[in-house]
Design a protein around this motif. Structure first.
Motif, mmCIF file in Angstrom:
data_model
loop_
_atom_site.group_PDB
_atom_site.id
_atom_site.type_symbol
_atom_site.label_atom_id
_atom_site.label_comp_id
_atom_site.label_asym_id
_atom_site.label_seq_id
_atom_site.Cartn_x
_atom_site.Cartn_y
_atom_site.Cartn_z
ATOM 1 N N ALA A 80 38.583 32.406 -62.638
ATOM 2 C CA ALA A 80 39.486 31.956 -61.584
ATOM 3 C C ALA A 80 38.651 31.395 -60.446
ATOM 4 N N VAL A 81 39.107 30.297 -59.866
ATOM 5 C CA VAL A 81 38.418 29.668 -58.739
ATOM 6 C C VAL A 81 39.344 29.702 -57.534
ATOM 7 N N VAL A 82 38.807 30.095 -56.389
ATOM 8 C CA VAL A 82 39.585 30.146 -55.150
ATOM 9 C C VAL A 82 38.826 29.440 -54.041
ATOM 10 N N GLY A 83 39.558 29.061 -53.010
ATOM 11 C CA GLY A 83 38.941 28.484 -51.835
ATOM 12 C C GLY A 83 38.702 29.539 -50.778
ATOM 13 N N VAL A 84 37.524 29.508 -50.164
ATOM 14 C CA VAL A 84 37.202 30.445 -49.087
ATOM 15 C C VAL A 84 36.766 29.641 -47.863
ATOM 16 N N PRO A 85 36.910 30.211 -46.666
ATOM 17 C CA PRO A 85 36.560 29.481 -45.442
ATOM 18 C C PRO A 85 35.090 29.044 -45.422
ATOM 19 N N SER A 86 34.849 27.874 -44.852
ATOM 20 C CA SER A 86 33.491 27.341 -44.714
ATOM 21 C C SER A 86 33.392 26.628 -43.377
ATOM 22 N N GLU A 87 32.388 26.993 -42.592
ATOM 23 C CA GLU A 87 32.204 26.339 -41.295
ATOM 24 C C GLU A 87 31.920 24.854 -41.469
ATOM 25 N N GLN A 88 31.192 24.505 -42.520
ATOM 26 C CA GLN A 88 30.777 23.117 -42.713
ATOM 27 C C GLN A 88 31.889 22.256 -43.298
ATOM 28 N N TRP A 89 32.636 22.815 -44.267
ATOM 29 C CA TRP A 89 33.592 22.005 -45.019
ATOM 30 C C TRP A 89 35.053 22.384 -44.785
ATOM 31 N N GLY A 90 35.298 23.435 -44.033
ATOM 32 C CA GLY A 90 36.665 23.913 -43.873
ATOM 33 C C GLY A 90 36.995 24.946 -44.936
ATOM 34 N N ARG A 105 45.244 40.990 -62.059
ATOM 35 C CA ARG A 105 46.435 40.302 -62.559
ATOM 36 C C ARG A 105 47.684 41.114 -62.254
ATOM 37 N N SER A 106 48.796 40.405 -62.150
ATOM 38 C CA SER A 106 50.091 41.072 -62.039
ATOM 39 C C SER A 106 50.469 41.610 -63.412
ATOM 40 N N ALA A 107 51.577 42.339 -63.467
ATOM 41 C CA ALA A 107 52.012 42.938 -64.728
ATOM 42 C C ALA A 107 52.359 41.891 -65.770
ATOM 43 N N ILE A 108 52.654 40.654 -65.359
ATOM 44 C CA ILE A 108 52.971 39.618 -66.333
ATOM 45 C C ILE A 108 51.858 38.577 -66.437
ATOM 46 N N GLY A 109 50.641 38.969 -66.021
ATOM 47 C CA GLY A 109 49.471 38.170 -66.343
ATOM 48 C C GLY A 109 49.040 37.127 -65.348
ATOM 49 N N LYS A 110 49.716 37.020 -64.198
ATOM 50 C CA LYS A 110 49.276 36.039 -63.208
ATOM 51 C C LYS A 110 48.035 36.544 -62.497
ATOM 52 N N VAL A 111 47.043 35.680 -62.364
ATOM 53 C CA VAL A 111 45.846 36.048 -61.610
ATOM 54 C C VAL A 111 46.214 36.151 -60.136
ATOM 55 N N LEU A 112 45.835 37.260 -59.506
ATOM 56 C CA LEU A 112 46.145 37.484 -58.096
ATOM 57 C C LEU A 112 45.031 36.894 -57.242
ATOM 58 N N LYS A 113 45.131 35.595 -56.999
ATOM 59 C CA LYS A 113 44.060 34.897 -56.284
ATOM 60 C C LYS A 113 43.932 35.373 -54.849
ATOM 61 N N ARG A 114 45.033 35.843 -54.281
ATOM 62 C CA ARG A 114 44.954 36.387 -52.927
ATOM 63 C C ARG A 114 43.961 37.534 -52.875
ATOM 64 N N GLU A 115 43.968 38.403 -53.884
ATOM 65 C CA GLU A 115 43.033 39.527 -53.921
ATOM 66 C C GLU A 115 41.594 39.043 -54.036
ATOM 67 N N LEU A 116 41.372 37.969 -54.792
ATOM 68 C CA LEU A 116 40.017 37.427 -54.920
ATOM 69 C C LEU A 116 39.538 36.846 -53.592
ATOM 70 N N ARG A 117 40.443 36.153 -52.877
ATOM 71 C CA ARG A 117 40.047 35.611 -51.575
ATOM 72 C C ARG A 117 39.713 36.732 -50.598
ATOM 73 N N GLU A 118 40.526 37.804 -50.646
ATOM 74 C CA GLU A 118 40.263 38.949 -49.756
ATOM 75 C C GLU A 118 38.950 39.628 -50.123
ATOM 76 N N ARG A 119 38.669 39.718 -51.425
ATOM 77 C CA ARG A 119 37.422 40.337 -51.879
ATOM 78 C C ARG A 119 36.219 39.542 -51.373
ATOM 79 N N GLU A 120 36.329 38.221 -51.403
ATOM 80 C CA GLU A 120 35.223 37.374 -50.973
ATOM 81 C C GLU A 120 35.025 37.445 -49.460
ATOM 82 N N ALA A 121 36.108 37.724 -48.729
ATOM 83 C CA ALA A 121 36.022 37.758 -47.265
ATOM 84 C C ALA A 121 35.399 39.042 -46.733
ATOM 85 N N ARG A 122 35.291 40.074 -47.572
ATOM 86 C CA ARG A 122 34.764 41.361 -47.096
ATOM 87 C C ARG A 122 33.280 41.278 -46.776
#
Length: 514
Positions: A442-452, A497-514
């Motif tokens: 899964a690929v997510v976007g995270v904040p970047s000072e240089q690129w937004g 993932r949710s119970a029906i298999g959707k990747v929870l990208k919000r959790e990945l973004r939060e994990r990267e922000a820690r």
């Protein structure tokens, strides 16, 4: 033409009445089964009568709601169907939700009764919805005893004839972010789903194996057509790839609904080809991106047709890919279904020309009435064309090809804007899946000072592979355009993932922000 053929041919009908017709014609034919018990159509029809009569005895009226929070079982399915016979809407709730969310859902639905099993009751706790009576459907002490609650054998409810606009169920969905929203689906919407079942060879000989939960619309789009056409639904509350294959072979299963991650786990089993799956007529998938390579593998090694549905629980149109008929279109989600008007609009709400990308909006007979008690949320997802025709916004970005097949890029909210350029995570994920080290990504976007924003990948390594993260990062970026390149790549044991298999990208973004 028999009574069933006349009923199913109507523009609108009632699913609960079809059960009664099957019970009259073939009372001993299997209808429902789980690991503990099974019910014939005659027994199911009688139990539905008792459930409907019990709800009416407790002063519930047509248009009222009950909630069910439990693992899939024969009792669960019978309660759902019995409530419908009384014109009562069902709010099937996900037991994996937080106690606070479950409390809000029960209150929002206005549930008059709560049907639970022991595990769900433990999650909900005693503080949530204390005024709503609980009934335990599994013989536990989680609530009042189900058998004791039931009206006596032979009881019949007062007749109720639902209208198309009446609420059939309230599905709670927050997608992968936000507060749960109650999606009110009408009887007319469900009837539209049922009527297309003839095309997929549902009938009295159907054996449908379901290991996705009954609280999910994913499951219900196959559950109700199976019952409506007189087939047997086998409910498996937990998915286990090895157990699924053994059960499918032993029961000579004809139909199934699986989410893409389940297909992935089944096809990855070294003993997959040793199982006789020749009884399958149709396999279905929905709810999450289904990559083309995996579809091709399923087509090559698993008998029967493969159908992918694309749409939202909110309704607003469906695209259908009959993958076995269009092997050159596996990168798409198919064409608009009959009766579905699917269009693409830009940021200003203007329709875009064919070949250009835009947000997918849809109209059909199967649209939600609205979000329960949230008119402002309903308005946010509505789009109207110049004639005033109502559409539902999906939040997905896609493009139609010259043949009218829709290719999806990403959820609008998941699109990454880096240095002013739009980056679709699905494009990067497709490249990563081409490397032999990658089992899931899964690929997510995270904040970047240089690129937004900047893209970051989370990768599940294929078992036994020793590729390091830097090597895979360099390989991936060599395949990508300069503006698409990954800033980082993280190996993880599994994707959330949710119970029906959707990747929870919000959790990945939060994990990267820690």
């Amino acid at each position: 033409m028999n009574d069933f053929e006349r009923a199913i041919g109507r523009d609108f009908g009632v699913i609960a009445e079809l059960v009664h017709l099957h019970a009259g014609q073939s009372p001993d034919r299997p209808a429902l089964a789980d690991a503990q018990r099974s019910l014939s159509y005659g027994a199911l029809d009688a139990l539905m009568d008792r459930i409907a009569a019990s709800l009416q005895r407790d002063s519930l009226q047509a248009g009222d709601a009950i909630a069910i929070c439990a693992a899939s079982s024969v009792n669960y399915a019978a309660i759902f169907l019995g409530a419908l016979r009384a014109g009562i809407a069902v709010a099937p709730l996900a037991p994996g939700s937080t106690p606070a969310s479950l409390a809000r859902m029960i209150e929002d639905a206005g549930a008059r009764l709560l049907f639970v099993d022991a595990a769900a009751a433990e999650t909900i706790g005693t503080a949530a919805a204390p005024s709503v009576p609980r009934i335990a459907i599994d013989g536990s002490t989680a609530g009042g005893d189900f058998e004791a609650w039931l009206a006596p054998a032979g009881s019949a409810p007062a007749p109720v004839r639902p209208e198309p606009s009446w609420p059939f169920n309230i599905i709670y969905s927050s997608g992968t972010t936000g507060e749960p929203k109650g999606i009110v689906q009408g009887h007319g919407m469900r009837w539209a789903h049922v009527r297309r079942g003839a095309k997929y060879e549902y009938g009295p000989e159907t054996v449908t194996l379901l290991s996705t939960p009954l609280y999910s619309n994913t499951t219900l789009v196959v559950f109700f057509p199976t019952i409506a056409f007189g087939g047997c639904v086998v409910l498996s509350p937990k998915f286990d790839a090895a157990g699924y294959l053994k059960l499918a072979e032993r029961l000579r299963v004809t139909h199934t609904m699986l989410v893409p991650v389940q297909y992935q786990r089944l096809m990855a089993r070294p003993d997959f080809d040793a199982h006789d799956l020749s009884s399958f007529r149709f396999k279905f998938s929905t709810s999450a991106p289904f990559n083309a390579a995996l579809k091709a593998d399923v087509l090559a090694r698993w008998p029967g047709g493969l159908i992918e549905f694309y749409g939202m629980t909110e309704g607003g149109g469906t695209c259908i890919l009959e993958a076995h008929l269009h092997p050159d279109k596996l990168h798409t989600v198919g064409q608009p279904a009959e009766g579905s008007d699917i269009r693409l609009v830009d940021e200003s709400g203007r329709e875009v020309p064919v070949g250009e990308a835009g947000e997918v909006v849809g109209h059909s007979a199967g649209m939600m009435v609205g979000y329960h008690r949230q008119p402002e949320k309903t308005r946010e997802v509505e789009w109207f064309d110049a004639s005033g025709k109502r559409f539902i916004r999906t939040g997905d970005v896609g493009r139609f090809d010259a043949d009218g097949f829709l290719t999806l890029f990403d959820r609008k909210k998941d699109m990454i804007i880096s240095g002013g350029f739009n980056i679709y995570p699905s494009d990067l994920e497709t490249v990563l899946r081409g490397h032999p080290a990658v089992a899931d990504v899964a690929v997510v976007g995270v904040p970047s000072e240089q690129w937004g924003e900047t893209p970051v990948a989370f990768v599940v390594r294929r078992e036994g592979d020793a590729t390091d993260d830097n090597t895979l990062l360099q390989w991936t970026n060599a395949q990508l355009g300069k503006t698409q390149r990954l800033a980082r790549l993280n190996f993880v044991d599994e994707l959330p993932r949710s119970a029906i298999g959707k990747v929870l990208k919000r959790e990945l973004r939060e994990r990267e922000a820690r």
